[in-house]
Design a protein around this motif. Structure first.
Motif, short mmCIF file in Angstrom:
data_model
loop_
_atom_site.label_atom_id
_atom_site.label_comp_id
_atom_site.label_asym_id
_atom_site.label_seq_id
_atom_site.Cartn_x
_atom_site.Cartn_y
_atom_site.Cartn_z
N ILE A 265 -5.27 5.04 5.41
CA ILE A 265 -4.62 5.51 4.19
C ILE A 265 -5.06 6.94 3.90
CG2 ILE A 265 -4.36 5.14 1.70
CD1 ILE A 265 -5.05 2.19 2.20
N VAL B 270 0.41 6.28 4.78
CA VAL B 270 -0.33 5.15 5.36
C VAL B 270 0.21 4.91 6.77
CG1 VAL B 270 1.24 3.49 4.26
CG2 VAL B 270 -1.00 2.73 5.07
N VAL C 229 0.84 -1.20 0.00
CA VAL C 229 0.00 0.00 0.00
C VAL C 229 0.88 1.25 0.00
CG1 VAL C 229 -1.66 1.35 1.34
CG2 VAL C 229 -1.98 -1.12 1.10
N VAL D 131 -1.06 6.80 -2.99
CA VAL D 131 -1.04 6.88 -1.53
C VAL D 131 -0.07 7.97 -1.08
CG1 VAL D 131 -0.47 5.67 0.61
CG2 VAL D 131 -1.73 4.49 -1.20
#
Length: 886
Positions: free
Chosen positions: A711, A548, A539, A545
């Protein structure tokens, strides 16, 4: 002598500069009233529409009542309209697979759809949000929830026909009906079976958005069909949403209705409505007041809140009116003082005091007829400009933010402006009428020296600024009326800024950005309760992103020293502190969390005291305390309060609930934060939160496992890669589920931007009006003293010395007005905060920032106000100035 009053028009034309300055003062005042009224009405309109979307457009609801009771509610004399919802039944979309049950121990046996019948009023009142299509118009049409579509064997489309087997949910082991409390989209049991009772054919006409906070693993999805409820099935439970004809005594009217329904009060819950889509467990019958909407009308069931809001807004209106009258009064007063000789001439040729008063009042009327319409127009145009920029800056996310041009507001602003003019003119008119002809003719008015017995030598001022400074100080002493009028205008401006800056801060506290500010949340409910680090790493590497965070979380017991419990909070929540343990209270509802190392880095900016040193925290079991919370009292008052009074360096004993782990361990407070990492809203759960490093979390809890991640998406990159990966996770392992909050967060952020623009636009109006007010008053004062300055030049004062004297006079005005305005403004700031205390009780903070801006602004504005008149005075010859009538 009628011809005397006819002089008014000729005078106004002859003295154009003075007339224009007076009209300008009226325009400023009416602009202020129009702007504030328009902002207030627009914000109220926005708040009502937003609240209706979040909580529904109704006043009170009766949830879970029998069919027999529906008609009694609907036909009650107090009810204006009623929306009715009934349960049509449940249907199974898909049976949960054995793989899903293994991976998710809490999985329901089926994916259900809960079909409910709404009538037209219920559809309008509950503000159903559609992704596409339309709402149903007959019993054979249906709207499905968008998240449910992926669980059908063939994904349905608009216009498709579906056949649903409707029935009941049963307890599998006993065969009993499962008791469903609330609207029915909440909770399931592992021991559950489905019993079909009927089959129905529907045409799909729309897909509705999921409710806020809808997890990907939800097992019950809503569906809506149409039911006009002309005939009521007594075997069904119904939900009735009511609009009252009058909001007065709404609680008494509701209680009377409850009595007429013969409801047993011990089986009825009474409370405030929650946000739409926020279903929760309830008793079989519940009465809910939509207090979030009612309080905007000043009619909530909490009388203390209503009275507090009414008194606070009445005080604000009074302050605005007083300041408006003061602005206009200053202009008239200066005008009359400088025309004493003219009124004396009229008295000499036979004018009576009544006629003099009539001349002044006629002048006020004529100026009002010119200034008020222009003020209404400029106030409206100014707001149009403000809302235009709002529409640009929100980039289309808040198209419903609209400017409300209200005729009552415009009429009120005009009437209040007119009253202000006449109230302002009364005293100057009386003063003009009392003038003695002989005394008036002794002076030209402009250089008239008031009767004084002593003038202070101002030796200190002379030492600082020389004889020019001493001359400026003596000018203020010998022209006390003019000094008071000009200073009063500046005082009013400072008061306005300090009071309304405090009001803006209060509004920001009472309407914070809602919820945690993250884009997605991933949780894992599988047997291991542990997310593998490979998921985190994957992720974190996605381009979409931005950040996170691993989220470690558990509950701990803690011993809170008695002297660290906030006494005010203790009085509200004594039930939290009932177990004595040594010199403290043992509490169990405490949150022990970590957002990972990167989370601590980002938390640094939110600390109100202390600092984050991860190595020190690891050595000392260091924690950040989040102790400020939001509490709703039984009277409906919202309190922003510290539950405890810990300071940096304090030590607290904590332990896990797992008896196999260590006993109590000591943690050290290294910092205090009002908000957690992902929220701008105060904690509403009333838990004491300890935020720490992953290592300290592992030391205290005995595990380094985390089962959730947050996130933050990059707003400049498509989120498709994130959602694709999260869906894939859920397919691979049913223990994974996720929450998509991208749209909600974007809406919240844009609401916050719009709210800030609106509030600071409001402050901008106040600042602009205050600025123009000071400019107008100071400039008028200087222009009307043209002959006085010419006299000073004639007796030997240089142009530079006159200019220095005027600037010093402005400085003295600013210092005097600043001190008085700050004292009064701060007191009124506290008074408004006190009046709002019945609705939202927060700690009052001394307005140092507003005071500094107000004081500096008044000094700068005074200086700027002298530049234009001084430039014009330089161009006027001494002889012409001495011959001129002011």
């Amino acid at each position: 002598m009628k011809s005397y009053t006819a002089l008014t028009g000729k005078y106004l034309k002859g003295q154009k500069k003075r007339t224009l300055l007076t009209i300008f003062g009226i325009i400023l005042s009416v602009t202020l009233l129009t702007s504030i009224g328009t902002i207030g009405m627009s914000y109220w309109d926005k708040s009502i529409r937003q609240t209706m979307r979040d909580f529904g457009d109704y006043h009170v609801s009766f949830n879970g009542i029998s069919g027999e009771a529906v008609s009694k509610v609907k036909n009650n004399s107090s009810v204006k309209s009623a929306g009715i919802i009934s349960r049509e039944g449940y249907t199974v979309i898909k049976e949960t697979t054995e793989k899903e049950k293994r991976e998710d121990p809490y999985a329901a046996p089926y994916r259900y759809m809960n079909v409910k019948g709404y009538d037209a009023n219920a559809i309008n009142m509950l503000q159903v949000q559609l992704d596409s299509g339309r709402m149903p118009k007959n019993p054979n049409e249906i709207v499905l929830s968008s998240p449910s579509l992926s669980y059908f064997s063939e994904k349905p489309k608009l216009g498709d026909t579906i056949y649903l087997k409707l029935g009941l949910r049963k307890v599998a082991s006993t065969g009993e009906d499962i008791k469903i409390n609330g609207l029915g989209d909440f909770g399931w049991d592992l021991d559950e079976a489905f019993q079909a009772q009927s089959q129905k054919e529907y045409t799909i006409v729309g897909f509705m958005k999921p409710p806020t906070g809808n997890w990907s693993s939800s097992y019950i999805f809503p569906a809506i069909t149409f039911d006009d409820h002309k005939t009521i099935d007594n075997n069904k439970k119904h939900f009735v949403y009511v609009k009252m004809k009058s909001l007065n005594d709404i609680q008494k009217k509701t209680e009377d209705m409850m009595s007429s329904l013969s409801l047993q009060m011990d089986k009825v819950e009474v409370g405030s409505a929650q946000q739409l889509g926020k279903d929760y467990s309830r008793m079989n019958v519940r009465i809910e007041y939509n207090n979030e909407l009612l309080k905007l009308y000043g009619k909530s069931t909490y009388e203390g809140v209503n009275h507090s809001l009414i008194l606070a807004f009445a005080a604000i209106i009074t302050i605005i009116m007083t300041c408006t009258i003061a602005v206009i009064y200053n202009t008239f007063h200066i005008s009359v003082l400088e025309r004493i000789s003219q009124f004396g001439m009229l008295r000499c040729i036979g004018a009576t005091p009544t006629q003099i008063r009539k001349i002044v009042m006629q002048e006020a009327t004529l100026l009002s007829l010119i200034g008020i319409p222009i003020g209404l127009l400029t106030g409206t145009l100014f707001m149009k400009l403000l809302f235009y920029y709002i529409s640009l800056l929100t980039l289309g996310f808040l198209k419903d933010m609209r400017m409300v041009i209200s005729m009552p507001i415009l009429i009120s602003a005009g009437v209040l402006g007119l009253l202000s003019v006449f109230i302002s003119a009364i005293r100057p008119a009386k003063q003009a009428a009392r003038v003695s002809p002989l005394e008036a003719l002794k002076s030209t008015g402009g250089t008239k020296v008031e009767h004084i017995t002593k003038v202070k030598k101002a030796l200190f001022v002379k030492k600082l600024f020389g004889f020019v400074g001493q001359f400026a100080s003596r000018n203020l002493q010998r022209n006390k009326n003019r000094f008071r009028i000009t200073a009063f205008s500046m005082i009013i401006s400072i008061i306005l800024f300090i009071v309304f800056s405090g009001l803006v801060e209060f509004m920001q506290q009472s309407t914070q950005v809602s919820g945690a500010q993250y884009s997605y949340s991933i949780s894992y409910d599988g047997p291991s309760k542990r997310i593998d680090d490979t998921v985190y790493q994957h992720v974190a590497q996605l381009d979409a992103v931005e950040q996170v965070y691993k989220f470690y979380s558990n509950q701990v017991m803690a011993i809170i020293p008695k002297d660290k419990v906030n006494p005010k909070y203790y009085e509200l929540r004594k039930d939290r502190y009932v177990v004595d343990d040594g010199e403290g209270y043992r509490t169990s509802n405490n949150s022990f969390v970590s957002y990972g190392d990167n989370g601590l880095d980002d938390l640094q900016s939110k600390l109100t005291s202390g600092k984050i040193d991860k190595e020190q925290m690891d050595r000392e079991n260091g924690v950040i305390i989040q102790q400020k919370i939001s509490v709703l009292t039984d009277e409906g008052k919202q309190l922003i309060i510290d539950s405890t009074q810990f300071k940096v360096g304090d030590r607290i004993k904590v332990r896990t609930f797992d008896r196999s782990q260590k006993g109590y361990q000591t943690v050290t407070v290294v910092g205090i934060a009002d908000h957690d990492l992902l929220s701008e809203k105060y904690n509403g759960s009333e838990v004491l939160s300890f935020i720490t490093t992953p290592k300290v979390y592992s030391n205290i809890m005995g595990t380094d496992a985390y089962s959730r991640m947050f996130i933050l998406a990059n707003p400049d990159v498509s989120n498709q890669a994130i959602t694709d990966y999260l869906k894939l996770l859920n397919v691979k392992d049913a223990g994974f589920n996720y929450l998509d909050r991208v749209t909600e967060v974007a809406q919240a952020k844009n609401d916050a931007i719009t709210f800030s623009i609106l509030l600071y636009g409001f402050i901008g109006v106040i600042v602009l009006i205050a600025f123009l007010n000071i400019i107008n008053t100071v400039s008028t004062n200087l222009i009307l003293r043209t002959k006085e300055f010419a006299t000073l030049k004639a007796i030997g004062m240089t142009q530079h010395e006159v200019r220095k004297m005027i600037i010093l006079e402005g400085i003295f005005y600013g210092l005097f007005a600043g001190v008085i305005g700050i004292i009064i403004g701060t007191c009124l700031n506290y008074g408004i905060h006190f009046l709002f205390g019945g609705a939202l009780d927060t700690d009052w903070v001394f307005p140092w920032y507003s005071i500094g801006i107000a004081f500096a602004g008044s000094m700068i504005t005074t200086f700027l106000a002298t530049i234009g008149p001084m430039y014009r005075l330089n161009k006027v010859s001494i002889v012409d100035a001495l011959r001129r009538e002011n």
